[in-house]
Design an enzyme around this catalytic site. Structure first.
Site, PDB file in Angstrom:
ATOM      1  N   LYS A 185       0.849  -1.186   0.000  1.00 20.98           N
ATOM      2  CA  LYS A 185       0.000   0.000   0.000  1.00 20.98           C
ATOM      3  C   LYS A 185       0.889   1.241   0.000  1.00 20.98           C
ATOM      4  O   LYS A 185       1.703   1.433   0.898  1.00 20.98           O
ATOM      5  CB  LYS A 185      -0.866  -0.037   1.264  1.00 20.98           C
ATOM      6  CG  LYS A 185      -1.820   1.113   1.426  1.00 20.98           C
ATOM      7  CD  LYS A 185      -2.644   0.882   2.701  1.00 20.98           C
ATOM      8  CE  LYS A 185      -3.616   1.993   2.984  1.00 20.98           C
ATOM      9  NZ  LYS A 185      -4.359   1.733   4.234  1.00 20.98           N
TER      10      LYS A 185
ATOM     11  N   LYS B 195      -2.230  -1.420  -3.796  1.00 21.77           N
ATOM     12  CA  LYS B 195      -3.129  -0.279  -3.649  1.00 21.77           C
ATOM     13  C   LYS B 195      -2.323   1.012  -3.676  1.00 21.77           C
ATOM     14  O   LYS B 195      -1.343   1.097  -2.936  1.00 21.77           O
ATOM     15  CB  LYS B 195      -3.863  -0.411  -2.310  1.00 21.77           C
ATOM     16  CG  LYS B 195      -4.810   0.724  -2.000  1.00 21.77           C
ATOM     17  CD  LYS B 195      -5.404   0.590  -0.616  1.00 21.77           C
ATOM     18  CE  LYS B 195      -6.272   1.808  -0.353  1.00 21.77           C
ATOM     19  NZ  LYS B 195      -6.768   1.882   0.997  1.00 21.77           N
TER      20      LYS B 195
END
Ligand SMILES: [Zn+2]
Length: 321
Positions: A191, A244
């Site tokens: 992420k 992400k």
């Protein structure tokens, strides 16, 4: 090469296809809401009251989507995120309601504290060498408690999104110890500290009061570090890895794919907002752009597509049948 690209033959040779069963629909349940409320920076997305959780899940399932990712907005926030592991908290009650209404839905819960802390950070905050910061090890126990309470409510997959070191191992051990060895972990393993999360913070009310998340999320330019994060989470026992945001990070997705376990890609709120805004202005054809982005994210290696467009896409795929 053009012989196979004609109208009749082209569909026979498509290498990457989208299917409703690839899609995961994010859902926001707001304990403070009486009726559904549109999110200003994400037109077409809503915060739903608890009383609608079952119905929303039913609609999503009727659209052909098999999984949802649940976020909660609690009534009360405090420094220790105590509402996040309350057995009668917003996510816990939503999970039970969804399980009742749509027993066959795969329920994934976001495991983090930022929607539940008054400071907006993803765990326990304290003094570090350079001022206040998210404390790693003191936050692990909090994540265990959140994940356990979700598992006890009936979640199929818990998804720690806090980017704490050791969180996957910690949650895996806690789940196994408490008899939830069948609950899977989807780690937000990879992420990035992205500027594309802004609209989400409106949606989930998780903006932070000081600092930012750059002390625990990945620098956008660091590919080796990103792969190492994914490998560590794999070793710690993650069942599914995640990249992400999605669209800017396709090279990372392609590498994480090679690690051998399923990979999810999260097309985040900013990616959604950019496409929606351009479409509203008539500058882009929304359907074409959305299908292209998701096809390319699949092509790069994603097994699961977490996207705010999930319901639109399921509808379009149905029309194409
Ligand atoms: Zn968080």
């Amino acid at each position: 090469m053009r012989r196979l690209r004609g109208r009749i033959l082209r569909p026979l040779f498509s290498e990457t296809r989208l299917s409703p069963s690839d899609l995961v629909a994010p859902v926001f349940i707001d304990e403070t809401a009486e009726k559904k409320r549109e999110i200003a920076s994400m037109p077409g997305q809503f915060r739903y009251p608890l009383s609608m959780a079952g119905d929303v899940a039913r609609e999503i399932h009727d659209a052909g989507i098999r999984a949802l990712l649940l976020f909660g907005i609690p009534k009360e926030k405090d420094a220790s995120a105590s509402a996040a592991f309350d057995p009668d908290g917003v996510v816990q009650r939503a999970v039970r309601a969804i399980r009742d209404e749509v027993p066959e839905m795969a329920i994934i819960t976001d495991v983090c504290a930022c929607e539940y802390t008054d400071h907006g950070h993803c765990g326990i905050v304290g003094e570090s060498r350079h001022g206040p910061d998210l404390l790693n090890d003191p936050s692990l126990d909090l994540m265990n408690r959140i994940a356990l309470s979700h598992a006890e409510s009936g979640a199929d997959i818990v998804a720690p999104s806090c980017m704490l070191d050791g969180v996957v191992q910690s949650i895996r051990a806690a789940l196994d110890r408490e008899g939830h060895s069948d609950v899977a972990i989807m780690s937000y393993s990879t992420k990035f500290a992205s500027a594309l999360y802004g609209p989400f913070r409106d949606a989930a009310g998780s903006g932070f009061r000081f600092g930012d998340r750059s002390t625990y999320q990945l620098p956008p330019g660091n590919a080796r570090e990103a792969l190492l994060e994914s490998m560590l989470d794999l070793d710690e026992g993650a069942d599914i890895l995640m990249v992400k945001p999605a669209g800017f990070y396709l090279d990372i997705l392609a590498e994480v794919r090679t690690l051998g376990i399923p990979v999810a890609a999260f097309q985040v709120s900013g990616e959604y907002a950019m496409i929606r805004a351009a479409a509203e202005k008539g500058w882009l054809r929304e359907r074409d752009v959305v299908l292209e982005t998701l096809t390319c994210i699949r092509r790069a290696g994603a097994d699961l597509l977490i996207t705010y467009f999930a319901r639109d896409v399921a509808g379009w795929l149905d029309e194409e049948q």
